[in-house]
Design a protein around this motif. Structure first.
Motif, PDB file in Angstrom:
ATOM      1  N   TYR A  78      46.513  36.429 135.827  1.00 18.07           N
ATOM      2  CA  TYR A  78      46.805  37.855 136.004  1.00 18.07           C
ATOM      3  C   TYR A  78      46.437  38.314 137.412  1.00 18.07           C
ATOM      4  N   ASN A  79      45.308  37.805 137.924  1.00 13.48           N
ATOM      5  CA  ASN A  79      44.850  38.217 139.257  1.00 13.48           C
ATOM      6  C   ASN A  79      45.630  37.537 140.381  1.00 13.48           C
ATOM      7  N   LYS A  80      46.170  36.363 140.099  1.00  8.62           N
ATOM      8  CA  LYS A  80      46.821  35.583 141.156  1.00  8.62           C
ATOM      9  C   LYS A  80      48.070  36.271 141.679  1.00  8.62           C
ATOM     10  N   TYR A  81      48.855  36.860 140.778  1.00  6.97           N
ATOM     11  CA  TYR A  81      50.109  37.504 141.178  1.00  6.97           C
ATOM     12  C   TYR A  81      49.834  38.989 141.427  1.00  6.97           C
ATOM     13  N   LYS A  82      49.585  39.329 142.661  1.00 12.40           N
ATOM     14  CA  LYS A  82      49.140  40.680 143.012  1.00 12.40           C
ATOM     15  C   LYS A  82      50.210  41.736 142.737  1.00 12.40           C
ATOM     16  N   GLU A  83      51.475  41.371 142.889  1.00 10.39           N
ATOM     17  CA  GLU A  83      52.555  42.345 142.770  1.00 10.39           C
ATOM     18  C   GLU A  83      53.173  42.363 141.370  1.00 10.39           C
ATOM     19  N   ASN A  84      52.699  41.510 140.500  1.00  8.84           N
ATOM     20  CA  ASN A  84      53.273  41.424 139.152  1.00  8.84           C
ATOM     21  C   ASN A  84      52.282  41.968 138.121  1.00  8.84           C
ATOM     22  N   PHE A  85      52.810  42.262 136.968  1.00 10.29           N
ATOM     23  CA  PHE A  85      52.055  42.571 135.761  1.00 10.29           C
ATOM     24  C   PHE A  85      51.431  43.973 135.775  1.00 10.29           C
ATOM     25  N   ASN A  86      51.560  44.629 134.662  1.00 12.12           N
ATOM     26  CA  ASN A  86      50.748  45.799 134.316  1.00 12.12           C
ATOM     27  C   ASN A  86      50.882  46.020 132.816  1.00 12.12           C
ATOM     28  N   PHE A  87      50.022  46.845 132.273  1.00  9.07           N
ATOM     29  CA  PHE A  87      49.980  47.047 130.829  1.00  9.07           C
ATOM     30  C   PHE A  87      50.661  48.341 130.390  1.00  9.07           C
ATOM     31  N   ASP A  88      51.674  48.777 131.145  1.00 16.24           N
ATOM     32  CA  ASP A  88      52.527  49.840 130.632  1.00 16.24           C
ATOM     33  C   ASP A  88      53.119  49.377 129.300  1.00 16.24           C
ATOM     34  N   HIS A  89      53.228  50.275 128.353  1.00 14.36           N
ATOM     35  CA  HIS A  89      53.639  49.827 127.019  1.00 14.36           C
ATOM     36  C   HIS A  89      54.310  50.951 126.237  1.00 14.36           C
ATOM     37  N   VAL A  90      54.962  50.539 125.161  1.00 11.93           N
ATOM     38  CA  VAL A  90      55.574  51.467 124.204  1.00 11.93           C
ATOM     39  C   VAL A  90      55.102  51.062 122.808  1.00 11.93           C
ATOM     40  N   VAL A  91      54.454  51.995 122.108  1.00 17.00           N
ATOM     41  CA  VAL A  91      54.059  51.738 120.721  1.00 17.00           C
ATOM     42  C   VAL A  91      55.253  52.111 119.842  1.00 17.00           C
ATOM     43  N   ASN A  92      56.034  51.114 119.459  1.00 18.49           N
ATOM     44  CA  ASN A  92      57.209  51.383 118.632  1.00 18.49           C
ATOM     45  C   ASN A  92      56.813  51.840 117.232  1.00 18.49           C
ATOM     46  N   HIS A  93      55.749  51.222 116.713  1.00 22.25           N
ATOM     47  CA  HIS A  93      55.294  51.597 115.370  1.00 22.25           C
ATOM     48  C   HIS A  93      53.859  51.132 115.167  1.00 22.25           C
ATOM     49  N   LEU A  94      53.059  51.978 114.539  1.00 22.93           N
ATOM     50  CA  LEU A  94      51.703  51.610 114.139  1.00 22.93           C
ATOM     51  C   LEU A  94      51.372  52.339 112.852  1.00 22.93           C
ATOM     52  N   SER A  95      50.995  51.574 111.833  1.00 29.73           N
ATOM     53  CA  SER A  95      50.601  52.178 110.563  1.00 29.73           C
ATOM     54  C   SER A  95      49.608  51.271 109.868  1.00 29.73           C
ATOM     55  N   PHE A  96      48.965  51.814 108.843  1.00 25.72           N
ATOM     56  CA  PHE A  96      47.965  51.078 108.081  1.00 25.72           C
ATOM     57  C   PHE A  96      48.344  51.086 106.611  1.00 25.72           C
ATOM     58  N   GLY A  97      48.154  49.933 105.946  1.00 27.41           N
ATOM     59  CA  GLY A  97      48.492  49.827 104.544  1.00 27.41           C
ATOM     60  C   GLY A  97      49.983  49.704 104.328  1.00 27.41           C
ATOM     61  N   LYS A  98      50.407  49.877 103.075  1.00 31.36           N
ATOM     62  CA  LYS A  98      51.824  49.825 102.765  1.00 31.36           C
ATOM     63  C   LYS A  98      52.517  51.017 103.424  1.00 31.36           C
ATOM     64  N   ASP A  99      53.748  50.791 103.820  1.00 27.57           N
ATOM     65  CA  ASP A  99      54.457  51.789 104.606  1.00 27.57           C
ATOM     66  C   ASP A  99      55.782  52.163 103.940  1.00 27.57           C
ATOM     67  N   PRO A 100      55.711  52.729 102.703  1.00 31.86           N
ATOM     68  CA  PRO A 100      56.960  53.045 102.007  1.00 31.86           C
ATOM     69  C   PRO A 100      57.589  54.319 102.542  1.00 31.86           C
ATOM     70  N   GLU A 101      58.906  54.412 102.388  1.00 28.30           N
ATOM     71  CA  GLU A 101      59.608  55.635 102.769  1.00 28.30           C
ATOM     72  C   GLU A 101      59.475  56.631 101.617  1.00 28.30           C
ATOM     73  N   SER A 102      59.191  57.887 101.956  1.00 26.32           N
ATOM     74  CA  SER A 102      59.033  58.902 100.917  1.00 26.32           C
ATOM     75  C   SER A 102      59.300  60.275 101.503  1.00 26.32           C
ATOM     76  N   ASP A 103      59.816  61.178 100.640  1.00 30.75           N
ATOM     77  CA  ASP A 103      60.039  62.549 101.071  1.00 30.75           C
ATOM     78  C   ASP A 103      58.843  63.440 100.758  1.00 30.75           C
TER      79      ASP A 103
END
Length: 397
Positions: free
Chosen positions: A236-261
């Motif tokens: 990670y340190n060797k490539y000075k111009e590469n890499f960063n931890f920009d990110h997108v959390v597409n989904h995060l949940s805990f337990g069962k994740d059923p669809e419900s109204d």
């Protein structure tokens, strides 16, 4: 009139009105119409309340606190190749999970915006104790290059050498000049993916203990020892111009994740994006998870899930003053990465769907509305009638 009749007359709650009360007036008619309209409006409001569904919460002790809890995660790192990325799960009990694939997760390379399954994933968290010992080995024994005693272990693969280096806290870089890595094509593959500026997407489900812990993404192989958890940042340190931890959390949940109204959403981080474009930056998410149950009115629909609240924080590793808040000082140090700190509540939230009013409450509300309006109307009518009589008397003088 006898004394007994006199006592009964004093208890009469329905005393007869005076003769003037029988007189019909125009003002009395107007007041009556207004009272009728007000009564109808109040009855309609009472009926609306009676038919309105509300959710009433209740807190109880969670009896499932000793069971494992599923964590469902889908996260994208557009500026970090999968070969550089490591995911670990740690908790205060000392349990550690450092194998992404065996934990139920999958890696997908992002090549020119397209997802490609990683057919040759490297370093999925092989532990030093999983390395082949010489006593159980047949044939030539691969060198560990001094990272482990040769008489005790065999490093037959590039992954094994990399893990041995991690446990020794040696810099591994791309694995150049290591025979196993050169023969497997690991070195050429890593350099090619870095030069193409690939990204990585990780998604899947694993289980965690219902206690304090964290799930984090950081660069390089990790090593866990009593009192410390370190990562090899050499590549990670060797490539000075590469890499960063920009990110997108597409989904995060805990337990069962059923669809419900029954609920709108229990996923406050879904779609959350961080684009700071800083190489040495730390992103932290502090998550409080509460087990939840939603019971519908007819009991046919019951949803068991987990809700969570989250506090976000990020800071540069160099520390110093915050760019946006000059009076805020950031601590210095740490490693670049994305950390999810989770705390599981010992309580459970039960949300029961009920009508806002009972039948008896509705009837009582209707009667009270009618009685109240009639009483006020009577007072207004008497006042108006008395005023009319006074005015009429003055005209007759």
């Amino acid at each position: 009139m006898s004394a007994r009749q006199s006592k009964l007359l004093s208890l009469d709650a329905f005393a007869k009105t005076v003769e003037d009360a029988k007189i019909k007036t125009t003002s009395g008619g107007i007041i009556t119409l207004v009272c009728v309209l007000v009564v109808l409006m109040l009855i309609r409001n009472e009926y609306t309340d009676y038919t309105t569904l509300v959710t009433k919460p209740e807190l109880v002790v969670d009896r499932d606190i000793n069971k494992k809890l599923d964590i469902n995660l889908d996260i994208t790192f557009p500026n970090l190749p999968c070969d550089v990325l490591t995911m670990d799960i740690l908790d205060i009990s000392g349990e550690a999970k450092v194998d992404i694939l065996k934990s139920g997760f999958e890696k997908f390379r992002l090549v020119d915006g397209q997802e490609v399954a990683d057919e040759t994933p490297v370093l999925n968290g092989l532990n030093v104790f999983d390395l082949i010992k010489t006593d159980d080995h047949s044939g030539p024994c691969g060198s560990c290059y001094g990272a482990l005693p040769q008489e005790g272990y065999c490093c037959d693969t590039c992954e094994a050498v990399r893990v041995a280096y991690a446990n020794k806290e040696w810099a591994f870089y791309e694995g150049k000049d290591i025979e196993q890595c050169e023969l497997e094509g690991y070195v050429a593959r890593v350099i090619e993916r870095i030069n193409r500026k690939e990204g990585c997407r990780i998604k899947g489900t694993t289980q965690i203990n219902r206690i304090l812990g964290n799930l984090h993404f950081a660069p390089g192989a990790s090593h866990t020892a009593p009192g410390q958890h370190v990562h090899d940042l050499s590549l990670y340190n060797k490539y000075k111009e590469n890499f960063n931890f920009d990110h997108v959390v597409n989904h995060l949940s805990f337990g069962k994740d059923p669809e419900s109204d029954l609920i709108d959403s229990t996923h406050p981080l879904d779609g959350h994006r961080k684009d700071i474009n800083e190489k040495y930056h730390l992103y932290s998410y502090y998550i409080k998870v509460v087990a939840s149950r939603f019971e519908s009115l007819n009991k046919a629909k019951t949803l068991e899930t987990n809700q969570f609240s989250v506090i976000q924080h990020d800071r540069p590793l160099k520390g110093g003053r915050d760019k946006d808040h000059q009076h805020t000082l950031h601590a210095k140090g740490g490693i670049p990465g994305v950390f999810f700190y989770f705390e599981i509540s010992p309580l459970k939230l039960i949300n029961r769907e009920e009508y806002a009013k009972t039948w008896s409450g509705f009837v009582l509300g209707v009667i009270s509305s009618i009685a109240g309006v009639l009483m006020v109307g009577t007072l207004i009518d008497r006042s108006v009638f008395a005023a009319e009589q006074v005015i009429k008397g003055k005209k007759d003088m």
